[in-house]
Design a protein around this motif. Sequence first.
Motif, PDB file in Angstrom:
ATOM      1  N   LEU A   1     -41.583 -10.903 -96.166  1.00 63.64           N
ATOM      2  CA  LEU A   1     -42.864  -9.871 -95.808  1.00 63.64           C
ATOM      3  C   LEU A   1     -42.625  -8.738 -96.261  1.00 63.64           C
ATOM      4  O   LEU A   1     -43.634  -8.055 -96.646  1.00 63.64           O
ATOM      5  N   VAL A   2     -41.377  -8.374 -96.359  1.00 59.84           N
ATOM      6  CA  VAL A   2     -41.206  -6.898 -97.014  1.00 59.84           C
ATOM      7  C   VAL A   2     -41.607  -7.066 -98.541  1.00 59.84           C
ATOM      8  O   VAL A   2     -42.173  -5.759 -98.921  1.00 59.84           O
ATOM      9  N   ASP A   3     -41.225  -8.085 -99.242  1.00 64.20           N
ATOM     10  CA  ASP A   3     -41.553  -8.085-100.982  1.00 64.20           C
ATOM     11  C   ASP A   3     -43.225  -7.994-100.839  1.00 64.20           C
ATOM     12  O   ASP A   3     -43.747  -7.693-101.881  1.00 64.20           O
ATOM     13  N   LYS A   4     -43.830  -8.370 -99.720  1.00 56.90           N
ATOM     14  CA  LYS A   4     -45.514  -8.632 -99.904  1.00 56.90           C
ATOM     15  C   LYS A   4     -45.878  -7.176 -99.489  1.00 56.90           C
ATOM     16  O   LYS A   4     -46.886  -6.822 -99.931  1.00 56.90           O
ATOM     17  N   ARG A   5     -45.353  -6.604 -98.462  1.00 52.23           N
ATOM     18  CA  ARG A   5     -46.103  -5.506 -97.772  1.00 52.23           C
ATOM     19  C   ARG A   5     -45.506  -4.283 -98.223  1.00 52.23           C
ATOM     20  O   ARG A   5     -46.050  -3.133 -97.903  1.00 52.23           O
ATOM     21  N   GLY A   6     -44.036  -4.033 -98.348  1.00 53.58           N
ATOM     22  CA  GLY A   6     -43.524  -2.987 -98.467  1.00 53.58           C
ATOM     23  C   GLY A   6     -42.499  -2.633 -97.233  1.00 53.58           C
ATOM     24  O   GLY A   6     -42.883  -2.825 -96.169  1.00 53.58           O
ATOM     25  N   GLN A   7     -41.423  -2.054 -97.704  1.00 52.71           N
ATOM     26  CA  GLN A   7     -40.447  -1.644 -96.639  1.00 52.71           C
ATOM     27  C   GLN A   7     -41.165  -0.730 -95.520  1.00 52.71           C
ATOM     28  O   GLN A   7     -40.843  -1.086 -94.316  1.00 52.71           O
ATOM     29  N   SER A   8     -41.722   0.148 -95.961  1.00 51.66           N
ATOM     30  CA  SER A   8     -42.209   1.126 -94.785  1.00 51.66           C
ATOM     31  C   SER A   8     -43.169   0.588 -94.024  1.00 51.66           C
ATOM     32  O   SER A   8     -43.623   1.179 -92.711  1.00 51.66           O
ATOM     33  N   ARG A   9     -44.231  -0.401 -94.370  1.00 51.31           N
ATOM     34  CA  ARG A   9     -44.919  -0.867 -93.578  1.00 51.31           C
ATOM     35  C   ARG A   9     -44.482  -1.973 -92.691  1.00 51.31           C
ATOM     36  O   ARG A   9     -45.123  -2.368 -91.628  1.00 51.31           O
ATOM     37  N   VAL A  10     -43.260  -2.749 -92.936  1.00 50.83           N
ATOM     38  CA  VAL A  10     -42.673  -3.748 -92.270  1.00 50.83           C
ATOM     39  C   VAL A  10     -41.566  -3.269 -91.264  1.00 50.83           C
ATOM     40  O   VAL A  10     -41.560  -3.596 -90.052  1.00 50.83           O
ATOM     41  N   LEU A  11     -40.711  -2.462 -91.801  1.00 51.91           N
ATOM     42  CA  LEU A  11     -39.499  -2.438 -91.062  1.00 51.91           C
ATOM     43  C   LEU A  11     -39.709  -1.598 -90.048  1.00 51.91           C
ATOM     44  O   LEU A  11     -38.803  -1.936 -88.968  1.00 51.91           O
TER      45      LEU A  11
ATOM     46  N   MET B   1     -33.600  -8.402 -86.405  1.00 49.88           N
ATOM     47  CA  MET B   1     -33.269  -7.091 -86.785  1.00 49.88           C
ATOM     48  C   MET B   1     -33.027  -7.392 -88.418  1.00 49.88           C
ATOM     49  O   MET B   1     -32.607  -8.214 -88.814  1.00 49.88           O
ATOM     50  N   PRO B   2     -33.892  -6.116 -88.887  1.00 49.26           N
ATOM     51  CA  PRO B   2     -33.985  -6.426 -90.581  1.00 49.26           C
ATOM     52  C   PRO B   2     -32.381  -6.592 -91.202  1.00 49.26           C
ATOM     53  O   PRO B   2     -31.582  -5.819 -90.926  1.00 49.26           O
ATOM     54  N   SER B   3     -32.401  -7.150 -92.446  1.00 49.10           N
ATOM     55  CA  SER B   3     -31.055  -7.239 -93.067  1.00 49.10           C
ATOM     56  C   SER B   3     -31.114  -5.806 -94.041  1.00 49.10           C
ATOM     57  O   SER B   3     -31.649  -5.887 -95.018  1.00 49.10           O
ATOM     58  N   MET B   4     -30.459  -4.797 -93.416  1.00 51.90           N
ATOM     59  CA  MET B   4     -30.418  -3.561 -94.137  1.00 51.90           C
ATOM     60  C   MET B   4     -29.570  -3.524 -95.443  1.00 51.90           C
ATOM     61  O   MET B   4     -30.071  -2.912 -96.428  1.00 51.90           O
TER      62      MET B   4
ATOM     63  N   ALA C   1     -31.760   2.819 -84.781  1.00 48.27           N
ATOM     64  CA  ALA C   1     -33.091   3.403 -84.648  1.00 48.27           C
ATOM     65  C   ALA C   1     -32.959   4.733 -85.772  1.00 48.27           C
ATOM     66  O   ALA C   1     -34.035   5.048 -86.521  1.00 48.27           O
ATOM     67  N   PHE C   2     -31.827   5.563 -85.600  1.00 49.42           N
ATOM     68  CA  PHE C   2     -31.564   6.757 -86.238  1.00 49.42           C
ATOM     69  C   PHE C   2     -31.654   6.377 -87.929  1.00 49.42           C
ATOM     70  O   PHE C   2     -32.091   7.064 -88.624  1.00 49.42           O
ATOM     71  N   GLY C   3     -30.578   5.575 -88.117  1.00 51.71           N
ATOM     72  CA  GLY C   3     -30.412   5.192 -89.466  1.00 51.71           C
ATOM     73  C   GLY C   3     -31.671   4.502 -90.220  1.00 51.71           C
ATOM     74  O   GLY C   3     -32.091   5.033 -91.257  1.00 51.71           O
ATOM     75  N   VAL C   4     -32.357   3.689 -89.749  1.00 55.53           N
ATOM     76  CA  VAL C   4     -33.526   2.908 -90.045  1.00 55.53           C
ATOM     77  C   VAL C   4     -34.656   4.183 -90.538  1.00 55.53           C
ATOM     78  O   VAL C   4     -35.239   4.086 -91.687  1.00 55.53           O
ATOM     79  N   THR C   5     -34.655   5.058 -89.503  1.00 50.96           N
ATOM     80  CA  THR C   5     -35.795   6.145 -89.668  1.00 50.96           C
ATOM     81  C   THR C   5     -35.333   7.021 -90.830  1.00 50.96           C
ATOM     82  O   THR C   5     -36.208   7.387 -91.673  1.00 50.96           O
TER      83      THR C   5
END
Length: 402
Positions: A70-80, A117-120, A181-185
Amino acid sequence: MGNPYREIFTTPGAAGLAFTSSLARLPQAMISIGIITMLVQQSGLYWLAGTVAGTFTLTNALIGPVVSKLVDKRGQSRVLPFVTLFSIAMLLTLILAAYLRAPAQLLFILAAFAGTMPSMPAMIRARWTALFRGKPQLHTAFSLDTVLTEMAYIVGPPLAIGLSMSLFAEAGPLVAVVLLAFGVTAFLLQRQTEPKVIVNSSGNKSSTLRIPSLRIIVLALLLMGVIGGAIDVGVVAFANEHDWPTAASFILATYAFGSMTSGLTFGALKISLPIEKQFLIWILVTAATAVLPIFSPNVYVMAGMLFFAGMSFAPTMVIVMNLGTIVVPPAKLTEGLTWMTTGISIGVALGGALSGLIVDNFGVRAGFGVPIVAGVILVVMALVSLPTLRAASGAPEKLIFP
């Protein structure tokens, strides 16, 4: 000769990516062991703690590629943001349920939902690839990434355990959730390095696992995970057998330190050998060093043996990840990288389970036979698959249908 790491950090956005990725990957190293420590303290049931944590890990490994697709299709900032918020909500609910001594069935369900949880690590490597695809700097960037991953697994588990033991049972996983929360943000705020969405012109929506060379890479990582997971369990059993249980922590730290040392050195080298040959060479080294622990007579020798064994890990990971970015189409990169992460995660779980079973039935030394067998299979697989990798490494493969 210039410093290749300095070259990386002069690239706009690279320094911010390195810093925020260190924060974003730390929770992944804390949550599973934090769940185990929390539940053991609350219930005293190791089987419950292990299986609930295993449910989280397995679900995360299986759902991760779906999220990444889904990230590949929509982008990291829209999915994560949405996926991370859902995972955080489920983790907090799991911690609350454990605190309230909820039934085991509910803990398993919540752990499974938290596994979204996403695979960071895949998100981070996708960004390094976007910055340096096709350039020599990608080799150095992946070496740095591997070292930062090792540091996370040196710092994360002791931090989670220490918090739960010294404060209260839920402290370890709770702090991990806050860091998530802090790290992904912080990671998502680094918009400069976010990969652009690439439209898949072929319209092919099938899994990247349909790519033969990627299946080889995932299998190689799975076997490497078996080696690492079996060694982890074997070292704990070895330390207990020698009446020094706490020695397991510094023995495994030397294993990680060996990997970090070789990773930094390897990242500074300029290598002209074809990548599929590098793959074979480092697979042979990994298999050879997997034999070392079985010859250790005491804790000190074991630490030394594992330092040398660890030195093979980071370079092999760098080569395999580099190879993965070559054989996976750019439009499906994050999904492909996540399957690689999934492979090693499943391997670690499988290696730990096999080693534990053998140690229980045949003794500690027999447990170190698991990495040896996995190493032999790894070498055979690498030799058999070399022609496929050689053909694939020239250009990204197209998805092949039966």
